[in-house]
Design a protein around this motif. Structure first.
Motif, PDB file in Angstrom:
ATOM      1  N   VAL A  78       0.843  -1.195   0.000  1.00 47.32           N
ATOM      2  CA  VAL A  78       0.000   0.000   0.000  1.00 47.32           C
ATOM      3  C   VAL A  78       0.879   1.247   0.000  1.00 47.32           C
ATOM      4  CG1 VAL A  78      -1.672   1.326   1.360  1.00 47.32           C
ATOM      5  CG2 VAL A  78      -1.931  -1.157   1.133  1.00 47.32           C
ATOM      6  N   ARG A  79       1.959   1.217   0.762  1.00 45.85           N
ATOM      7  CA  ARG A  79       2.866   2.361   0.833  1.00 45.85           C
ATOM      8  C   ARG A  79       3.548   2.608  -0.507  1.00 45.85           C
ATOM      9  NH1 ARG A  79       5.610   3.087   6.300  1.00 45.85           N
ATOM     10  NH2 ARG A  79       3.581   4.109   6.533  1.00 45.85           N
ATOM     11  N   GLU A  80       3.957   1.574  -1.189  1.00 53.53           N
ATOM     12  CA  GLU A  80       4.584   1.723  -2.499  1.00 53.53           C
ATOM     13  C   GLU A  80       3.613   2.312  -3.506  1.00 53.53           C
ATOM     14  OE1 GLU A  80       7.885  -1.883  -2.388  1.00 53.53           O
ATOM     15  OE2 GLU A  80       5.818  -2.317  -2.961  1.00 53.53           O
ATOM     16  N   ARG A  81       2.373   1.859  -3.477  1.00 53.86           N
ATOM     17  CA  ARG A  81       1.378   2.402  -4.399  1.00 53.86           C
ATOM     18  C   ARG A  81       1.089   3.876  -4.085  1.00 53.86           C
ATOM     19  NH1 ARG A  81      -0.868  -2.694  -3.347  1.00 53.86           N
ATOM     20  NH2 ARG A  81      -2.596  -1.838  -2.110  1.00 53.86           N
ATOM     21  N   ALA A  82       1.075   4.202  -2.800  1.00 50.82           N
ATOM     22  CA  ALA A  82       0.876   5.601  -2.407  1.00 50.82           C
ATOM     23  C   ALA A  82       2.033   6.468  -2.900  1.00 50.82           C
ATOM     24  CB  ALA A  82       0.739   5.701  -0.893  1.00 50.82           C
ATOM     25  N   ALA A  83       3.257   5.969  -2.754  1.00 53.69           N
ATOM     26  CA  ALA A  83       4.427   6.724  -3.209  1.00 53.69           C
ATOM     27  C   ALA A  83       4.378   6.958  -4.710  1.00 53.69           C
ATOM     28  CB  ALA A  83       5.704   5.975  -2.818  1.00 53.69           C
ATOM     29  N   ALA A  84       4.015   5.930  -5.466  1.00 53.28           N
ATOM     30  CA  ALA A  84       3.935   6.049  -6.921  1.00 53.28           C
ATOM     31  C   ALA A  84       2.872   7.070  -7.324  1.00 53.28           C
ATOM     32  CB  ALA A  84       3.641   4.693  -7.549  1.00 53.28           C
ATOM     33  N   ALA A  85       1.756   7.078  -6.604  1.00 56.58           N
ATOM     34  CA  ALA A  85       0.691   8.036  -6.917  1.00 56.58           C
ATOM     35  C   ALA A  85       1.147   9.472  -6.682  1.00 56.58           C
ATOM     36  CB  ALA A  85      -0.550   7.724  -6.077  1.00 56.58           C
ATOM     37  N   LEU A  86       1.940   9.685  -5.643  1.00 61.71           N
ATOM     38  CA  LEU A  86       2.434  11.030  -5.350  1.00 61.71           C
ATOM     39  C   LEU A  86       3.452  11.483  -6.389  1.00 61.71           C
ATOM     40  CD1 LEU A  86       2.695  10.667  -1.485  1.00 61.71           C
ATOM     41  CD2 LEU A  86       1.145  12.205  -2.713  1.00 61.71           C
ATOM     42  N   VAL A  87       4.323  10.584  -6.826  1.00 60.47           N
ATOM     43  CA  VAL A  87       5.283  10.920  -7.879  1.00 60.47           C
ATOM     44  C   VAL A  87       4.541  11.277  -9.164  1.00 60.47           C
ATOM     45  CG1 VAL A  87       7.148  10.047  -9.342  1.00 60.47           C
ATOM     46  CG2 VAL A  87       7.126   9.530  -6.894  1.00 60.47           C
ATOM     47  N   GLN A  88       3.531  10.495  -9.484  1.00 60.54           N
ATOM     48  CA  GLN A  88       2.742  10.764 -10.680  1.00 60.54           C
ATOM     49  C   GLN A  88       2.048  12.116 -10.593  1.00 60.54           C
ATOM     50  OE1 GLN A  88       2.549   9.027 -13.498  1.00 60.54           O
ATOM     51  NE2 GLN A  88       1.147  10.532 -14.385  1.00 60.54           N
ATOM     52  N   ALA A  89       1.539  12.446  -9.414  1.00 65.65           N
ATOM     53  CA  ALA A  89       0.867  13.738  -9.228  1.00 65.65           C
ATOM     54  C   ALA A  89       1.839  14.895  -9.410  1.00 65.65           C
ATOM     55  CB  ALA A  89       0.233  13.788  -7.841  1.00 65.65           C
ATOM     56  N   MET A  90       3.026  14.768  -8.833  1.00 67.03           N
ATOM     57  CA  MET A  90       4.020  15.839  -8.934  1.00 67.03           C
ATOM     58  C   MET A  90       4.464  16.070 -10.373  1.00 67.03           C
ATOM     59  SD  MET A  90       6.369  14.941  -5.584  1.00 67.03           S
ATOM     60  CE  MET A  90       7.514  16.322  -5.796  1.00 67.03           C
ATOM     61  N   THR A  91       4.695  14.999 -11.112  1.00 64.70           N
ATOM     62  CA  THR A  91       5.182  15.147 -12.481  1.00 64.70           C
ATOM     63  C   THR A  91       4.067  15.538 -13.443  1.00 64.70           C
ATOM     64  OG1 THR A  91       4.970  12.738 -12.797  1.00 64.70           O
ATOM     65  CG2 THR A  91       7.142  13.589 -12.167  1.00 64.70           C
ATOM     66  N   THR A  92       2.819  15.244 -13.094  1.00 61.36           N
ATOM     67  CA  THR A  92       1.685  15.646 -13.920  1.00 61.36           C
ATOM     68  C   THR A  92       1.375  17.129 -13.753  1.00 61.36           C
ATOM     69  OG1 THR A  92       0.703  13.430 -13.791  1.00 61.36           O
ATOM     70  CG2 THR A  92      -0.763  15.219 -14.420  1.00 61.36           C
ATOM     71  N   TYR A  93       1.559  17.630 -12.533  1.00 61.24           N
ATOM     72  CA  TYR A  93       1.244  19.029 -12.224  1.00 61.24           C
ATOM     73  C   TYR A  93       2.460  19.761 -11.637  1.00 61.24           C
ATOM     74  CZ  TYR A  93      -3.721  17.852 -12.771  1.00 61.24           C
ATOM     75  OH  TYR A  93      -4.948  17.457 -13.266  1.00 61.24           O
ATOM     76  N   PRO A  94       3.529  19.915 -12.418  1.00 59.83           N
ATOM     77  CA  PRO A  94       4.709  20.611 -11.875  1.00 59.83           C
ATOM     78  C   PRO A  94       4.411  22.052 -11.474  1.00 59.83           C
ATOM     79  CG  PRO A  94       4.914  20.319 -14.251  1.00 59.83           C
ATOM     80  CD  PRO A  94       3.742  19.490 -13.814  1.00 59.83           C
ATOM     81  N   GLU A  95       3.429  22.680 -12.124  1.00 59.45           N
ATOM     82  CA  GLU A  95       3.085  24.061 -11.794  1.00 59.45           C
ATOM     83  C   GLU A  95       2.412  24.184 -10.436  1.00 59.45           C
ATOM     84  OE1 GLU A  95      -0.407  22.279 -13.998  1.00 59.45           O
ATOM     85  OE2 GLU A  95       1.778  22.259 -14.195  1.00 59.45           O
ATOM     86  N   LEU A  96       1.839  23.096  -9.937  1.00 57.45           N
ATOM     87  CA  LEU A  96       1.211  23.119  -8.621  1.00 57.45           C
ATOM     88  C   LEU A  96       2.218  22.847  -7.509  1.00 57.45           C
ATOM     89  CD1 LEU A  96      -2.214  21.312  -9.234  1.00 57.45           C
ATOM     90  CD2 LEU A  96      -1.667  23.756  -9.340  1.00 57.45           C
ATOM     91  N   VAL A  97       3.291  22.149  -7.821  1.00 56.46           N
ATOM     92  CA  VAL A  97       4.307  21.820  -6.823  1.00 56.46           C
ATOM     93  C   VAL A  97       5.087  23.055  -6.379  1.00 56.46           C
ATOM     94  CG1 VAL A  97       6.410  20.463  -6.398  1.00 56.46           C
ATOM     95  CG2 VAL A  97       4.488  19.445  -7.629  1.00 56.46           C
ATOM     96  N   ALA A  98       5.241  24.017  -7.288  1.00 55.56           N
ATOM     97  CA  ALA A  98       5.970  25.258  -6.969  1.00 55.56           C
ATOM     98  C   ALA A  98       5.270  26.433  -7.634  1.00 55.56           C
ATOM     99  CB  ALA A  98       7.426  25.155  -7.397  1.00 55.56           C
ATOM    100  N   GLY A  99       5.569  26.681  -8.917  1.00 53.14           N
ATOM    101  CA  GLY A  99       4.924  27.777  -9.624  1.00 53.14           C
ATOM    102  C   GLY A  99       5.822  28.345 -10.699  1.00 53.14           C
TER     103      GLY A  99
END
Length: 332
Positions: free
Chosen positions: A215-236
């Protein structure tokens, strides 16, 4: 600070004018050090570079699914954002879905880093609120987890169930017990680890897959995917995390932190990178992480986002180039 080595240099004409020293570690999925600079055992506070670790319990607890959290909200949970409308509008809407408000946050307020948002507040004769805090996405994630757990309102307290869950996740992915914590700028505990431990954690994220594993590995992968999909939301706009992630077409997740920490997650190489500059200089941490990513073949050396930070020109008030910010010998 034990055994830091030169990581970035400031040249003025033909003269080496300043040197920024620090530590860096590249770690593989097995937890082994692939390459290092300085002291891999140096104890550090990863600051905002650890936000993706702090977001793990949000997903693995079932809180994110129960609240219907989207990929953009997961990116915000890892963000140190500019408080532009794309950030604050989403945080406000997220709080509303939780039947919570700005007053439920515990991150404090500061002026937006986004120029338009800053000017809009001035024109409206308004002061910034906690939603403008660069960590408001992380804190709304904490509130989402807290509502799921049924905890008390002071979710920032180190002994609160939210922070206890964060500490357990942090110690698991770093592979070591944390010796303690400092209080971050947003008032949340920030747990300490070694450079090796933090790079090991980033390598855990790099090797994680949404298709299997724990479950932790799947959660980590989802967060990486979110960050790379929305780089403008991670910083600006204009920020290193956003510009460098865009330059690498979503192949690498990046996160900076206060006092010149920088982390990189590289799924295709299953490598994690941790950088810490001893004097807290962001120009040095940005230069060092760019140089390491170029060295690993992930970042084009001549991309504008690279050149803005690695071998970056220093100009004076007349627009004359007077020097350069360069990686130190041995880093690149």
């Amino acid at each position: 600070m034990s055994n830091p080595v030169p990581m970035a240099e400031i040249w003025r004409g033909p003269f080496l004018e300043s040197v920024h020293s620090g530590h860096a570690v590249i770690c593989d999925a097995a937890g082994n050090i692939v390459e290092s600079w300085g002291d891999p055992d140096f104890m550090m506070l990863p600051r905002s570079s650890s936000k993706m670790i702090q977001a793990l319990p949000l997903i693995e607890s079932g809180a994110a699914a129960a609240a219907g959290i989207g990929t953009d909200q997961l990116a915000l949970s890892c963000a140190s954002h500019n408080s532009a409308a794309i950030h604050t509008d989403r945080v406000s809407a997220w709080l509303e879905t939780l039947s919570l408000s700005e007053s439920d946050l515990r991150c404090g307020s500061h002026d937006p880093k986004d120029t338009e948002a800053h000017h809009a507040l001035i024109r409206a004769h308004e002061k910034p609120c906690q939603i403008h805090n660069n960590c408001s996405g992380k804190h709304t994630g904490f509130l989402t987890l807290n509502k799921h757990l049924g905890g008390g309102p002071e979710y920032n307290d180190p002994d609160h169930p939210v922070q206890m869950a964060v500490r357990e996740a942090f110690e698991d992915v770093t592979g070591m017990d944390s010796p303690g914590f400092g209080i971050d700028g947003c008032s949340a505990p920030n747990f300490a680890t070694t450079m090796h431990g933090f790079a090991r954690a980033m390598a855990f994220f790099a090797a994680a897959s949404e298709d299997g594993g724990s479950v932790r590995e799947r959660a980590a992968a989802a967060l990486v995917q979110a960050m790379t999909t929305y780089p403008e939301l991670v910083a600006g706009e204009g920020r290193a995390c956003t510009e460098l992630m865009r330059a690498m077409d979503g192949r690498v997740a990046l996160k900076t932190g206060a006092e010149a920490v920088f982390a990189a997650i590289i799924p295709e190489l299953k490598l994690g990178v941790a950088v810490k500059i001893a004097d807290g200089s962001f120009r040095a941490s940005e230069c060092a992480i760019a140089a390491i990513l170029v060295k690993l073949g992930m970042l084009e050396p001549n991309h504008p986002a690279t050149l803005k930070r690695m071998n970056a020109p220093i100009t004076n008030c007349n627009g004359i180039t007077t020097g350069y910010v360069r990686p130190a010998e041995g880093v690149f």
